[in-house]
Design a protein around this motif. Structure first.
Motif, mmCIF file in Angstrom:
data_model
loop_
_atom_site.group_PDB
_atom_site.id
_atom_site.type_symbol
_atom_site.label_atom_id
_atom_site.label_comp_id
_atom_site.label_asym_id
_atom_site.label_seq_id
_atom_site.Cartn_x
_atom_site.Cartn_y
_atom_site.Cartn_z
ATOM 1 N N THR A 178 25.960 -39.208 -11.758
ATOM 2 C CA THR A 178 27.224 -39.290 -12.491
ATOM 3 C C THR A 178 28.279 -38.558 -11.675
ATOM 4 O OG1 THR A 178 26.448 -37.423 -13.779
ATOM 5 C CG2 THR A 178 26.372 -39.542 -14.862
ATOM 6 N N ALA A 179 29.490 -39.089 -11.710
ATOM 7 C CA ALA A 179 30.600 -38.490 -10.967
ATOM 8 C C ALA A 179 31.774 -38.334 -11.920
ATOM 9 C CB ALA A 179 30.977 -39.377 -9.788
ATOM 10 N N ASN A 180 32.363 -37.148 -11.930
ATOM 11 C CA ASN A 180 33.445 -36.854 -12.878
ATOM 12 C C ASN A 180 34.708 -36.403 -12.170
ATOM 13 O OD1 ASN A 180 31.870 -37.224 -15.345
ATOM 14 N ND2 ASN A 180 30.758 -35.407 -14.680
ATOM 15 N N GLN A 181 35.810 -36.571 -12.876
ATOM 16 C CA GLN A 181 37.076 -36.023 -12.410
ATOM 17 C C GLN A 181 37.703 -35.251 -13.566
ATOM 18 O OE1 GLN A 181 38.618 -40.397 -12.508
ATOM 19 N NE2 GLN A 181 40.399 -39.153 -12.067
ATOM 20 N N THR A 182 38.602 -34.348 -13.251
ATOM 21 C CA THR A 182 39.235 -33.562 -14.304
ATOM 22 C C THR A 182 40.467 -34.296 -14.822
ATOM 23 O OG1 THR A 182 38.401 -31.539 -13.329
ATOM 24 C CG2 THR A 182 40.231 -31.304 -14.868
ATOM 25 N N VAL A 183 40.446 -34.596 -16.112
ATOM 26 C CA VAL A 183 41.573 -35.271 -16.766
ATOM 27 C C VAL A 183 42.007 -34.401 -17.936
ATOM 28 C CG1 VAL A 183 42.356 -37.385 -17.910
ATOM 29 C CG2 VAL A 183 40.582 -37.522 -16.159
ATOM 30 N N GLU A 184 43.219 -33.876 -17.841
ATOM 31 C CA GLU A 184 43.751 -32.987 -18.889
ATOM 32 C C GLU A 184 42.746 -31.896 -19.274
ATOM 33 O OE1 GLU A 184 45.048 -35.646 -21.982
ATOM 34 O OE2 GLU A 184 46.644 -36.465 -20.734
ATOM 35 N N GLY A 185 42.187 -31.276 -18.252
ATOM 36 C CA GLY A 185 41.276 -30.154 -18.470
ATOM 37 C C GLY A 185 39.844 -30.520 -18.825
ATOM 38 N N ARG A 187 36.222 -32.879 -17.996
ATOM 39 C CA ARG A 187 35.509 -33.655 -16.974
ATOM 40 C C ARG A 187 35.183 -35.025 -17.553
ATOM 41 N NH1 ARG A 187 36.093 -32.570 -11.977
ATOM 42 N NH2 ARG A 187 33.948 -32.642 -11.202
ATOM 43 N N MET A 188 35.740 -36.070 -16.944
ATOM 44 C CA MET A 188 35.572 -37.451 -17.432
ATOM 45 C C MET A 188 34.945 -38.310 -16.336
ATOM 46 S SD MET A 188 36.906 -37.306 -20.482
ATOM 47 C CE MET A 188 37.408 -38.917 -21.063
ATOM 48 N N PRO A 189 34.125 -39.320 -16.725
ATOM 49 C CA PRO A 189 33.481 -40.154 -15.706
ATOM 50 C C PRO A 189 34.507 -40.910 -14.852
ATOM 51 C CG PRO A 189 32.564 -40.595 -17.894
ATOM 52 C CD PRO A 189 33.757 -39.729 -18.092
ATOM 53 N N ILE A 190 34.264 -40.925 -13.562
ATOM 54 C CA ILE A 190 35.091 -41.716 -12.641
ATOM 55 C C ILE A 190 34.763 -43.185 -12.871
ATOM 56 C CG2 ILE A 190 35.376 -42.282 -10.187
ATOM 57 C CD1 ILE A 190 35.041 -39.267 -9.636
ATOM 58 N N TYR A 191 35.791 -44.008 -12.973
ATOM 59 C CA TYR A 191 35.570 -45.400 -13.396
ATOM 60 C C TYR A 191 34.773 -46.223 -12.392
ATOM 61 C CZ TYR A 191 39.259 -47.443 -10.429
ATOM 62 O OH TYR A 191 40.006 -47.874 -9.361
ATOM 63 N N HIS A 192 34.962 -45.998 -11.104
ATOM 64 C CA HIS A 192 34.240 -46.751 -10.077
ATOM 65 C C HIS A 192 33.715 -45.812 -8.986
ATOM 66 C CE1 HIS A 192 36.254 -50.959 -10.741
ATOM 67 N NE2 HIS A 192 35.162 -50.818 -11.459
ATOM 68 N N THR A 193 32.488 -46.054 -8.571
ATOM 69 C CA THR A 193 31.884 -45.260 -7.495
ATOM 70 C C THR A 193 32.716 -45.357 -6.217
ATOM 71 O OG1 THR A 193 29.788 -46.046 -8.456
ATOM 72 C CG2 THR A 193 29.638 -44.712 -6.461
ATOM 73 N N ASN A 194 33.343 -46.520 -5.981
ATOM 74 C CA ASN A 194 34.015 -46.712 -4.684
ATOM 75 C C ASN A 194 35.319 -45.943 -4.530
ATOM 76 O OD1 ASN A 194 36.071 -48.249 -5.884
ATOM 77 N ND2 ASN A 194 35.538 -50.145 -4.837
ATOM 78 N N VAL A 195 35.722 -45.162 -5.545
ATOM 79 C CA VAL A 195 36.861 -44.278 -5.301
ATOM 80 C C VAL A 195 36.401 -42.898 -4.828
ATOM 81 C CG1 VAL A 195 38.540 -45.435 -6.806
ATOM 82 C CG2 VAL A 195 37.128 -43.597 -7.738
ATOM 83 N N CYS A 207 33.132 -37.590 -1.995
ATOM 84 C CA CYS A 207 33.659 -36.428 -2.714
ATOM 85 C C CYS A 207 32.508 -35.823 -3.519
ATOM 86 C CB CYS A 207 34.808 -36.845 -3.638
ATOM 87 S SG CYS A 207 35.530 -35.439 -4.482
ATOM 88 N N LEU A 208 31.792 -34.908 -2.876
ATOM 89 C CA LEU A 208 30.619 -34.290 -3.523
ATOM 90 C C LEU A 208 31.020 -33.432 -4.722
ATOM 91 C CD1 LEU A 208 28.518 -33.315 -0.380
ATOM 92 C CD2 LEU A 208 27.921 -35.058 -2.075
ATOM 93 N N ASP A 209 32.278 -32.955 -4.733
ATOM 94 C CA ASP A 209 32.752 -32.114 -5.844
ATOM 95 C C ASP A 209 32.739 -32.846 -7.184
ATOM 96 O OD1 ASP A 209 33.193 -30.216 -3.942
ATOM 97 O OD2 ASP A 209 35.376 -30.416 -3.905
ATOM 98 N N THR A 210 32.693 -34.174 -7.147
ATOM 99 C CA THR A 210 32.691 -34.942 -8.405
ATOM 100 C C THR A 210 31.300 -34.996 -9.045
ATOM 101 O OG1 THR A 210 32.271 -37.040 -7.268
ATOM 102 C CG2 THR A 210 34.592 -36.447 -7.628
ATOM 103 N N ILE A 211 30.252 -34.693 -8.252
ATOM 104 C CA ILE A 211 28.878 -34.752 -8.790
ATOM 105 C C ILE A 211 28.545 -33.363 -9.332
ATOM 106 C CG2 ILE A 211 26.480 -35.402 -8.339
ATOM 107 C CD1 ILE A 211 27.459 -36.999 -5.900
ATOM 108 N N ASP A 212 28.720 -33.197 -10.638
ATOM 109 C CA ASP A 212 28.600 -31.867 -11.257
ATOM 110 C C ASP A 212 27.159 -31.375 -11.352
ATOM 111 O OD1 ASP A 212 31.338 -31.889 -11.545
ATOM 112 O OD2 ASP A 212 31.303 -32.597 -13.616
#
Length: 312
Positions: A178-185, A187-195, A207-212
């Motif tokens: 699973t890969a997440n990004q910070t949205v308004e504080g 952690r939400m799933p990134i919609y596509h792996t290819n970003v 971007c290893l930082d997205t794999i919590d």
């Protein structure tokens, strides 16, 4: 099995705008304070300039025009609904947004066959849409074609069971995380792996930082290292400039290029650029309108064609 191809299919936009149906979980999309007609005009200009850059270095770009009478705001991103494989198979994928399902076009098969490509089977996963299950092509799947691995960050647009079904059909080993990004504080799933990741012949940009999850991160790193990939890491901030949304292609005389947007290129530091240029040439194009409204970038615009040619 080649990791890269010289031939890509691209769809020239006709009614490009911000798609409200995808914006619900694509946190890369932003509204531009412009009329849709102007947004579409700018997107067409970016598209044409991008195609010209690719063609100039000898990439074989098959351009298909989006039809005028159908509302397809995201038609410029064909890699989500179709993939073309070296064994002659073509896959059709189930799409999260209802208004993206009309992007699937049978005439594209005819266009490719007219170009001399041989499509032997169409493997269709689209029935999963009725069960609200989705797998959005090479947006969801990062394929290491040489080592037969499919990297996939699970999200509302990437279902685990469908991923496993795809891997069984196409003989890939699934690498699931699973890969997440910070949205308004949060952690939400990134919609596509290819970003957040790209796999080239000799390296991977990720971007290893997205794999919590530490265990998942370790597993992904191990798989890449096992296959001899140099790992080039990017930050979450660089990912937001689409620095993970890249694709390696082949140009004239089999020269390798890593294709990305200008914003992705501008976000890279000297060390990252050197690491990439050790292996191939960077080719970038200004895709600002497409990125801002569409929430996708250079990689999303290119559907790789690995199909065999018909023996003439």
């Amino acid at each position: 099995m080649n990791q890269t191809t010289n031939t890509i299919l691209m769809v020239r936009p006709n009614g490009f705008r911000m798609n409200e149906q995808t914006a619900v979980n694509n946190y890369f999309q932003e509204d531009l304070d412009l009329k849709n007609a102007e947004i579409n005009q700018r997107a067409q200009q970016e598209f044409d300039d991008f195609v010209q850059k690719l063609s100039m270095v000898g990439v074989n770009v098959i351009v298909v025009k989006d039809e005028a009478n159908v509302d397809r705001p995201d038609a410029v991103f064909p890699n989500n609904w179709v993939s073309f494989h070296a064994n002659g198979n073509m896959a059709l994928y189930p799409m999260f947004a209802e208004n993206r399902r009309v992007e699937r076009r049978e005439d594209i098969l005819d266009i490719l066959e007219a170009e001399g490509f041989n499509i032997q089977n169409v493997i269709d996963y689209t029935a999963a849409e009725t069960e609200e299950l989705f797998l959005e092509g090479t947006g969801s799947l990062i394929l290491d074609r040489t080592n037969r691995k499919a990297y996939c960050a699970l999200s509302p647009r990437a279902d685990e069971d469908l991923l496993i079904e795809f891997c069984e059909d196409f003989e890939f080993t699934p690498i699931i995380f699973t890969a997440n990004q910070t949205v308004e504080g949060k952690r939400m799933p990134i919609y596509h792996t290819n970003v957040m990741m790209c796999i080239a012949e000799e390296f991977a940009v990720i971007c290893l930082d997205t794999i919590d999850d530490a265990k998942e991160k370790k597993h992904v790193i191990k798989q890449l290292k096992q296959d001899g990939k140099e790992i080039i890491t990017i930050t979450e901030n660089q990912m937001h400039q689409f620095a993970g949304n890249m694709l390696q292609v082949r140009g004239r005389e089999d020269r390798k290029y890593l294709v990305m947007s200008k914003s992705a290129h501008d976000s890279l530091n000297e060390h990252q650029i050197k690491a990439i240029e050790k292996h191939c040439t960077i080719l970038s194009a200004d895709l600002e309108t497409i990125e801002t409204c569409g929430g996708g970038s250079a990689r999303c615009m290119m559907a790789e064609v690995f199909l065999p040619k018909v023996d003439s």
